[in-house]
Design a protein around this motif. Sequence first.
Motif, PDB file in Angstrom:
ATOM      1  N   ASP A 126       0.809  -1.234   0.000  1.00  0.00           N
ATOM      2  CA  ASP A 126       0.000   0.000   0.000  1.00  0.00           C
ATOM      3  C   ASP A 126       0.835   1.273   0.000  1.00  0.00           C
ATOM      4  O   ASP A 126       0.330   2.355   0.288  1.00  0.00           O
ATOM      5  N   PHE A 127       2.142   1.154  -0.297  1.00  0.00           N
ATOM      6  CA  PHE A 127       3.010   2.321  -0.425  1.00  0.00           C
ATOM      7  C   PHE A 127       3.716   2.246  -1.772  1.00  0.00           C
ATOM      8  O   PHE A 127       3.972   1.163  -2.281  1.00  0.00           O
ATOM      9  N   SER A 128       3.988   3.405  -2.356  1.00  0.00           N
ATOM     10  CA  SER A 128       4.759   3.430  -3.607  1.00  0.00           C
ATOM     11  C   SER A 128       5.822   4.519  -3.485  1.00  0.00           C
ATOM     12  O   SER A 128       5.665   5.493  -2.761  1.00  0.00           O
ATOM     13  N   GLN A 129       6.918   4.317  -4.225  1.00  0.00           N
ATOM     14  CA  GLN A 129       8.066   5.207  -4.131  1.00  0.00           C
ATOM     15  C   GLN A 129       7.902   6.400  -5.056  1.00  0.00           C
ATOM     16  O   GLN A 129       7.576   6.254  -6.230  1.00  0.00           O
ATOM     17  N   ASN A 130       8.154   7.601  -4.519  1.00  0.00           N
ATOM     18  CA  ASN A 130       8.090   8.792  -5.368  1.00  0.00           C
ATOM     19  C   ASN A 130       9.444   9.006  -6.051  1.00  0.00           C
ATOM     20  O   ASN A 130      10.356   8.200  -5.903  1.00  0.00           O
ATOM     21  N   ALA A 131       9.575  10.098  -6.765  1.00  0.00           N
ATOM     22  CA  ALA A 131      10.776  10.360  -7.571  1.00  0.00           C
ATOM     23  C   ALA A 131      12.051  10.492  -6.748  1.00  0.00           C
ATOM     24  O   ALA A 131      13.139  10.235  -7.253  1.00  0.00           O
ATOM     25  N   VAL A 132      11.943  10.875  -5.480  1.00  0.00           N
ATOM     26  CA  VAL A 132      13.139  11.035  -4.645  1.00  0.00           C
ATOM     27  C   VAL A 132      13.371   9.848  -3.729  1.00  0.00           C
ATOM     28  O   VAL A 132      14.226   9.886  -2.845  1.00  0.00           O
ATOM     29  N   GLY A 133      12.593   8.759  -3.918  1.00  0.00           N
ATOM     30  CA  GLY A 133      12.820   7.529  -3.186  1.00  0.00           C
ATOM     31  C   GLY A 133      12.083   7.398  -1.870  1.00  0.00           C
ATOM     32  O   GLY A 133      12.373   6.504  -1.082  1.00  0.00           O
ATOM     33  N   VAL A 134      11.130   8.277  -1.604  1.00  0.00           N
ATOM     34  CA  VAL A 134      10.341   8.196  -0.382  1.00  0.00           C
ATOM     35  C   VAL A 134       9.070   7.405  -0.666  1.00  0.00           C
ATOM     36  O   VAL A 134       8.385   7.650  -1.664  1.00  0.00           O
ATOM     37  N   CYS A 135       8.753   6.447   0.191  1.00  0.00           N
ATOM     38  CA  CYS A 135       7.541   5.642   0.032  1.00  0.00           C
ATOM     39  C   CYS A 135       6.362   6.397   0.617  1.00  0.00           C
ATOM     40  O   CYS A 135       6.363   6.746   1.800  1.00  0.00           O
ATOM     41  N   LYS A 136       5.380   6.660  -0.210  1.00  0.00           N
ATOM     42  CA  LYS A 136       4.168   7.382   0.195  1.00  0.00           C
ATOM     43  C   LYS A 136       2.988   6.434   0.122  1.00  0.00           C
ATOM     44  O   LYS A 136       2.930   5.565  -0.736  1.00  0.00           O
ATOM     45  N   HIS A 137       2.032   6.644   1.016  1.00  0.00           N
ATOM     46  CA  HIS A 137       0.838   5.796   1.060  1.00  0.00           C
ATOM     47  C   HIS A 137       0.039   5.980  -0.220  1.00  0.00           C
ATOM     48  O   HIS A 137      -0.188   7.097  -0.665  1.00  0.00           O
ATOM     49  N   CYS A 138      -0.370   4.870  -0.829  1.00  0.00           N
ATOM     50  CA  CYS A 138      -1.145   4.904  -2.065  1.00  0.00           C
ATOM     51  C   CYS A 138      -2.590   5.284  -1.762  1.00  0.00           C
ATOM     52  O   CYS A 138      -3.142   4.879  -0.744  1.00  0.00           O
TER      53      CYS A 138
END
Length: 159
Positions: A126-138
């Motif tokens: 339920d998390f995905s990685q943004n462009a800077v490598g931080v996992c954000k909740h989907c």
Amino acid sequence: EKCEECDVKAIEGALETIFGVNKTSSDSCACGIGKFLDPRKPPPKTPGGVCKYCSHENLVLAKGVNCDVVGLTLATLPIENGYWRSSKESAFIVECQNNESCVHASDDELCAEGHTGPICSVCTKDFSQNAVGVCKHCASAEVSIGFIAFCSVLGALII
């Protein structure tokens, strides 16, 4: 009150003693400030382990560790935010590629919420990685599908 040096049979290099405990017990001694107890492969004469300095010789990366307290062990070494190690038994400390990934919420958690794996670089479910490598909740699929439907209807009305 002056600290007494512990019996060499307990822990090599320990300087603090705990009141009322037998000095030959491995529980009777603690390592001083700037040191940690390394129980791995203790010398035969000191079965409790050895107090080692928090330095590059004893830790693969000495920065990222706070050794400003008495009584630290390899397992209790406080790892600073922005650094990672695979387990409490590891002296191999690595600087994280992204400081937000390695934020230690507790002594048992090595990674920030949503992060796991080596150097906290893998996202949990339920998390995905943004462009800077931080996992954000989907966002939930229902919200995404609803938003797409809304935009489609709005787009059809405008056209």
